[in-house]
Design a protein around this motif. Sequence first.
Motif, PDB file in Angstrom:
ATOM      1  N   ILE A   1       8.345 -13.526   3.285  1.00 41.76           N
ATOM      2  CA  ILE A   1       7.834 -14.887   3.174  1.00 41.76           C
ATOM      3  C   ILE A   1       7.990 -15.284   1.714  1.00 41.76           C
ATOM      4  CG2 ILE A   1       5.830 -16.401   3.471  1.00 41.76           C
ATOM      5  CD1 ILE A   1       4.792 -14.170   5.479  1.00 41.76           C
ATOM      6  N   LEU A   2       8.885 -16.198   1.448  1.00 43.98           N
ATOM      7  CA  LEU A   2       9.204 -16.610   0.085  1.00 43.98           C
ATOM      8  C   LEU A   2       8.174 -17.628  -0.387  1.00 43.98           C
ATOM      9  CD1 LEU A   2      11.658 -15.965  -1.833  1.00 43.98           C
ATOM     10  CD2 LEU A   2      12.508 -18.221  -1.209  1.00 43.98           C
ATOM     11  N   VAL A   3       7.546 -17.351  -1.523  1.00 44.75           N
ATOM     12  CA  VAL A   3       6.486 -18.215  -2.052  1.00 44.75           C
ATOM     13  C   VAL A   3       6.915 -18.701  -3.431  1.00 44.75           C
ATOM     14  CG1 VAL A   3       4.040 -18.383  -2.598  1.00 44.75           C
ATOM     15  CG2 VAL A   3       4.790 -16.869  -0.754  1.00 44.75           C
ATOM     16  N   LEU A   4       7.160 -19.991  -3.550  1.00 43.49           N
ATOM     17  CA  LEU A   4       7.729 -20.584  -4.760  1.00 43.49           C
ATOM     18  C   LEU A   4       6.643 -21.211  -5.623  1.00 43.49           C
ATOM     19  CD1 LEU A   4      10.439 -21.427  -6.207  1.00 43.49           C
ATOM     20  CD2 LEU A   4      10.220 -23.589  -4.951  1.00 43.49           C
ATOM     21  N   HIS A   5       6.515 -20.703  -6.864  1.00 38.39           N
ATOM     22  CA  HIS A   5       5.537 -21.259  -7.809  1.00 38.39           C
ATOM     23  C   HIS A   5       6.265 -22.113  -8.830  1.00 38.39           C
ATOM     24  CE1 HIS A   5       2.894 -20.875 -11.528  1.00 38.39           C
ATOM     25  NE2 HIS A   5       2.191 -21.585 -10.674  1.00 38.39           N
ATOM     26  N   THR A   6       5.953 -23.437  -8.811  1.00 37.48           N
ATOM     27  CA  THR A   6       6.583 -24.382  -9.727  1.00 37.48           C
ATOM     28  C   THR A   6       5.625 -24.916 -10.788  1.00 37.48           C
ATOM     29  OG1 THR A   6       6.037 -26.404  -8.487  1.00 37.48           O
ATOM     30  CG2 THR A   6       8.003 -25.178  -7.792  1.00 37.48           C
TER      31      THR A   6
ATOM     32  N   VAL B   1       1.883 -12.540   9.336  1.00 32.18           N
ATOM     33  CA  VAL B   1       1.500 -11.426   8.476  1.00 32.18           C
ATOM     34  C   VAL B   1       2.766 -10.684   8.050  1.00 32.18           C
ATOM     35  CG1 VAL B   1       0.095  -9.352   8.234  1.00 32.18           C
ATOM     36  CG2 VAL B   1      -0.653 -11.180   9.778  1.00 32.18           C
ATOM     37  N   GLY B   2       2.980 -10.611   6.743  1.00 35.32           N
ATOM     38  CA  GLY B   2       4.183  -9.939   6.278  1.00 35.32           C
ATOM     39  C   GLY B   2       4.193  -9.785   4.775  1.00 35.32           C
ATOM     40  N   ARG B   3       5.355  -9.475   4.258  1.00 34.43           N
ATOM     41  CA  ARG B   3       5.539  -9.271   2.820  1.00 34.43           C
ATOM     42  C   ARG B   3       5.757 -10.624   2.148  1.00 34.43           C
ATOM     43  NH1 ARG B   3      10.366  -7.870  -0.588  1.00 34.43           N
ATOM     44  NH2 ARG B   3       9.688  -6.467  -2.266  1.00 34.43           N
ATOM     45  N   GLY B   4       4.796 -11.019   1.334  1.00 35.67           N
ATOM     46  CA  GLY B   4       4.943 -12.226   0.546  1.00 35.67           C
ATOM     47  C   GLY B   4       5.625 -11.902  -0.770  1.00 35.67           C
ATOM     48  N   VAL B   5       6.579 -12.735  -1.148  1.00 34.72           N
ATOM     49  CA  VAL B   5       7.330 -12.539  -2.393  1.00 34.72           C
ATOM     50  C   VAL B   5       7.165 -13.782  -3.247  1.00 34.72           C
ATOM     51  CG1 VAL B   5       9.616 -12.277  -3.387  1.00 34.72           C
ATOM     52  CG2 VAL B   5       9.000 -10.964  -1.361  1.00 34.72           C
ATOM     53  N   LEU B   6       6.440 -13.654  -4.349  1.00 36.89           N
ATOM     54  CA  LEU B   6       6.235 -14.778  -5.252  1.00 36.89           C
ATOM     55  C   LEU B   6       7.438 -14.923  -6.169  1.00 36.89           C
ATOM     56  CD1 LEU B   6       3.957 -16.873  -6.215  1.00 36.89           C
ATOM     57  CD2 LEU B   6       3.844 -15.372  -8.208  1.00 36.89           C
ATOM     58  N   VAL B   7       8.051 -16.098  -6.158  1.00 36.73           N
ATOM     59  CA  VAL B   7       9.150 -16.407  -7.068  1.00 36.73           C
ATOM     60  C   VAL B   7       8.601 -17.392  -8.094  1.00 36.73           C
ATOM     61  CG1 VAL B   7      11.524 -17.208  -7.271  1.00 36.73           C
ATOM     62  CG2 VAL B   7      10.772 -16.075  -5.175  1.00 36.73           C
ATOM     63  N   ASP B   8       8.255 -16.878  -9.265  1.00 33.96           N
ATOM     64  CA  ASP B   8       7.572 -17.680 -10.286  1.00 33.96           C
ATOM     65  C   ASP B   8       8.599 -18.371 -11.178  1.00 33.96           C
ATOM     66  OD1 ASP B   8       5.824 -18.840 -12.027  1.00 33.96           O
ATOM     67  OD2 ASP B   8       4.671 -17.020 -12.434  1.00 33.96           O
ATOM     68  N   VAL B   9       9.198 -19.419 -10.628  1.00 31.30           N
ATOM     69  CA  VAL B   9      10.220 -20.160 -11.359  1.00 31.30           C
ATOM     70  C   VAL B   9       9.630 -20.811 -12.604  1.00 31.30           C
ATOM     71  CG1 VAL B   9      11.798 -22.123 -11.236  1.00 31.30           C
ATOM     72  CG2 VAL B   9      11.643 -20.523  -9.323  1.00 31.30           C
ATOM     73  N   ALA B  10       8.412 -21.346 -12.507  1.00 34.29           N
ATOM     74  CA  ALA B  10       7.800 -22.021 -13.657  1.00 34.29           C
ATOM     75  C   ALA B  10       7.681 -21.079 -14.846  1.00 34.29           C
ATOM     76  CB  ALA B  10       6.424 -22.560 -13.262  1.00 34.29           C
ATOM     77  N   ARG B  11       7.214 -19.865 -14.608  1.00 35.21           N
ATOM     78  CA  ARG B  11       7.032 -18.916 -15.707  1.00 35.21           C
ATOM     79  C   ARG B  11       8.378 -18.418 -16.235  1.00 35.21           C
ATOM     80  NH1 ARG B  11       2.831 -17.200 -14.070  1.00 35.21           N
ATOM     81  NH2 ARG B  11       1.242 -17.445 -15.666  1.00 35.21           N
ATOM     82  N   HIS B  12       9.337 -18.229 -15.346  1.00 37.27           N
ATOM     83  CA  HIS B  12      10.650 -17.768 -15.781  1.00 37.27           C
ATOM     84  C   HIS B  12      11.328 -18.807 -16.671  1.00 37.27           C
ATOM     85  CE1 HIS B  12      14.601 -15.971 -15.803  1.00 37.27           C
ATOM     86  NE2 HIS B  12      15.119 -17.082 -15.296  1.00 37.27           N
ATOM     87  N   LEU B  13      11.274 -20.082 -16.290  1.00 39.83           N
ATOM     88  CA  LEU B  13      11.900 -21.127 -17.099  1.00 39.83           C
ATOM     89  C   LEU B  13      11.249 -21.232 -18.468  1.00 39.83           C
ATOM     90  CD1 LEU B  13      12.403 -23.908 -14.398  1.00 39.83           C
ATOM     91  CD2 LEU B  13      14.131 -22.348 -15.331  1.00 39.83           C
TER      92      LEU B  13
END
Length: 335
Positions: A210-215, A162-174
């Motif tokens: 918690i790093l969450v990578l969206h591709t 249980v913690g802070r999830g951080v979505l890194v939306d690489v797909a949308r950024h590209l």
Amino acid sequence: MTRNEELPSYRQLPVRPDAPSGSSWGLWGDDDQLGTLNLLTDERTQRAAALVRRGAVFPLNLPLHEPQPQLAWRTPPTHHILHVGHEARGIQPGGADDPSTGLIDRDDYVDGLWLQAGSQWDSLSHVRHRQHGNYNGIADQEIHGGPGTKLGVDQWARRAIVGRGVLVDVARHLARIGRDYDPNSAFEVTVDDLEATLAAQDLEVEDGDILVLHTGWMRRFLDADADERGRMIAWETIHTPGLEPSERMVEWLWDHHVAAVASDTAGVEALSPDPEFFLHLALLPLLGMPLGEFWVLDALARDCANDGQYACLLVSVPLNLRGGVGSPPQAVAIK
């Protein structure tokens, strides 16, 4: 938020004289089995809970029968539903000898449930380093599934993630910057790509995130026909985007004090049939950093793009299975 100065940098590892280079062995004690989940302190969990403003909930898990087909040797599970009250008495439900007029007792079980076939966490026993062995120097003989077994997902289940999830939306950024990108390729998300995406999202990684990578790979897979799915997930032809498999990426993740990494791909790191560097071997057995794979992130990514808030409360309770090598994450993001 300032960095935790008590933690050594990646270049300062190891802290134990007999530990291999680039390992965190001994940092949280010689008997530690949690690895970087030790960064999920009560204070950080409380701060993550304060991120919940709307009560919007986003389940991040595939159904247990997905993906189909499955990777490598794994096969989909079979679900059995039993009419227990009748079958225990040798009566066929609905038959001529069925005396019931109402309630039928039911039970069910699952055959062939591969715990790392779909949405999953890889435990710290999932892979051993070829030269150095298991996390924290734990011997192979201590990983057996019986009483006293070590490095299983039950270690995590008893405390929950249980913690802070951080979505890194690489797909949308590209897509936003017009960069050529195919989610059905072994595209390597570099450290520069991570930092550029985070900057575009006006977001910084904090200790214990918690790093969450969206591709976008999972959406592509779920929308594909059977033939394309087969090509996308077969070891011989697999090409999935993900984090760049490099020591620079390992150093970045450690020096940003990331507690765990999850993605919507089959491996978190970019995968092709013959990788030269394998992030799994650096992160799991050496640094003790959990990896989540096959997560479903599209709805969360859309919501984050709509409201501009890419941090959330992330809750995951793995199966409390003694010695489990992996587990469905049973993860939700709450905003």
